[in-house]
Write a protein that holds these residues in place. Structure first.
Motif, PDB file in Angstrom:
ATOM      1  N   GLN A  90     -25.092 -11.372 -12.654  1.00 39.76           N
ATOM      2  CA  GLN A  90     -26.028 -11.475 -13.766  1.00 39.76           C
ATOM      3  C   GLN A  90     -25.473 -10.836 -15.031  1.00 39.76           C
ATOM      4  N   SER A  94     -24.635 -12.707 -18.410  1.00 42.58           N
ATOM      5  CA  SER A  94     -25.301 -12.220 -19.617  1.00 42.58           C
ATOM      6  C   SER A  94     -24.324 -11.919 -20.745  1.00 42.58           C
ATOM      7  N   GLY A 181     -35.494 -13.905 -20.408  1.00 43.84           N
ATOM      8  CA  GLY A 181     -34.460 -13.258 -19.607  1.00 43.84           C
ATOM      9  C   GLY A 181     -34.964 -12.868 -18.228  1.00 43.84           C
ATOM     10  N   GLU A 245     -32.489 -10.427 -18.115  1.00 44.51           N
ATOM     11  CA  GLU A 245     -31.740 -11.162 -17.104  1.00 44.51           C
ATOM     12  C   GLU A 245     -30.892 -10.254 -16.225  1.00 44.51           C
TER      13      GLU A 245
END
Length: 310
Positions: A90, A94, A181, A245
């Protein structure tokens, strides 16, 4: 591990490029509506973009190409989430914030200040620390109740985001980015725990609450991200998305799904994680508003104010 990292980087590039193209489409749509004299026709009574204005932005070719890239990024990100610890996959995904910021210079006429450049450097350094410290990913096995909890929390967050955007209007940019997110983070968790994938079983897949959590989080999260791009800074909205996120899925992966760092390098994983989030927030905090950063040559197409979105 290497294949997973390459997949996550590719997803990041797709997401970052897609965000900028969507922002370009949103701004062109707003500029066309403003030229027609529809300065408030596409806004709600609270100053935010109406569904019709969002739909008009979505049919520009830039926005459609950006959306296709988002779908490709989603597929690559889902694959990476099953190959890497969530705190790594992640966070790498991101890092599309860096791609967004750099492409914004050319496509949106946004100039990065020194603090933004330093913040992006912090994010890149943090990703190196995370990649070095990451160990094995968890099995993804979770109690059935976890699947139902994921669905329930996703419905609450996405439904709350929809309502908040309607009532907060032009003030909801960062909140919309954050909630989008969280929606994309829920996708990462859902993909990890989803039943019926390996081996593939359509009946099992369709009976899993996590499947519907992924669908809701993806569709509403995309809408909220679009709204954030319409009414706020592209870098600020993307940075807020990064926080949502990254943080929650990373914590869930470590605490409940068995993700781990290499032996003796837990401190490096924690440091890299915190620096990545801090760097993303700093980009949003220090970033110049898009409307004031555009160069004169691009101003006619890229400087609509939030009140003219439509």
């Amino acid at each position: 591990m290497i294949i997973g990292l390459v997949t996550a980087v590719a997803a990041s590039a797709c997401y970052g490029t897609g965000s900028v193209l969507q922002a370009v489409g949103s701004r062109k749509s707003a500029q066309r509506e403003a030229a027609k004299g529809a300065s408030t026709a596409g806004t709600t009574q609270h100053g935010g973009p109406s569904l019709s204005s969002t739909a008009k932005a979505a049919v520009t070719w830039e926005f459609m190409v950006g959306t296709v890239l988002d779908f490709v990024g989603f597929a690559l990100g889902a694959l990476a989430a099953r190959m890497l610890p969530l705190f790594l996959s992640q966070t790498v995904i991101s890092a599309n914030l860096v791609v967004t910021a750099l492409l914004s210079i050319k496509m949106l006429g946004i100039r990065l200040n020194k603090r933004e450049v330093m913040s992006i450097g912090v994010v890149c350094s943090a990703l190196v620390l995370l990649a070095t410290a990451a160990g094995h990913e968890g099995s993804g096995e979770a109690a059935r109740s976890t699947h139902w909890w994921l669905l329930a929390i996703t419905v609450v967050l996405m439904g709350g985001g929809w309502v908040a955007v309607h009532f907060l209007g032009s003030k909801a940019a960062i909140l919309a980015g954050l909630l989008s997110g969280l929606g994309f983070g829920a996708i990462g968790v859902g993909v990890r725990i989803l039943d019926g994938v390996d081996p593939f079983d359509l009946t099992t897949l369709l009976s899993d609450p996590a499947f519907y959590a992924i669908f809701i989080a993806g569709s509403v999260g995309m809408y909220l991200h679009t709204v954030a791009l319409q009414i706020g800074s592209v870098n600020g909205a993307t940075a807020a998305l990064v926080v949502g996120e990254t943080v929650l899925p990373g914590i869930i992966g470590v605490m409940w799904l068995g993700d781990a760092s290499r032996e003796g390098l837990a401190w490096m994983a924690v440091l890299g994680f915190l620096l990545a989030v801090a760097g993303a927030v700093a980009v949003a905090w220090f970033g110049e508003p898009d409307a004031h950063a555009a160069t004169p040559s691009t101003a006619p197409e890229q400087e609509p104010t939030p009140s003219t979105v439509g």
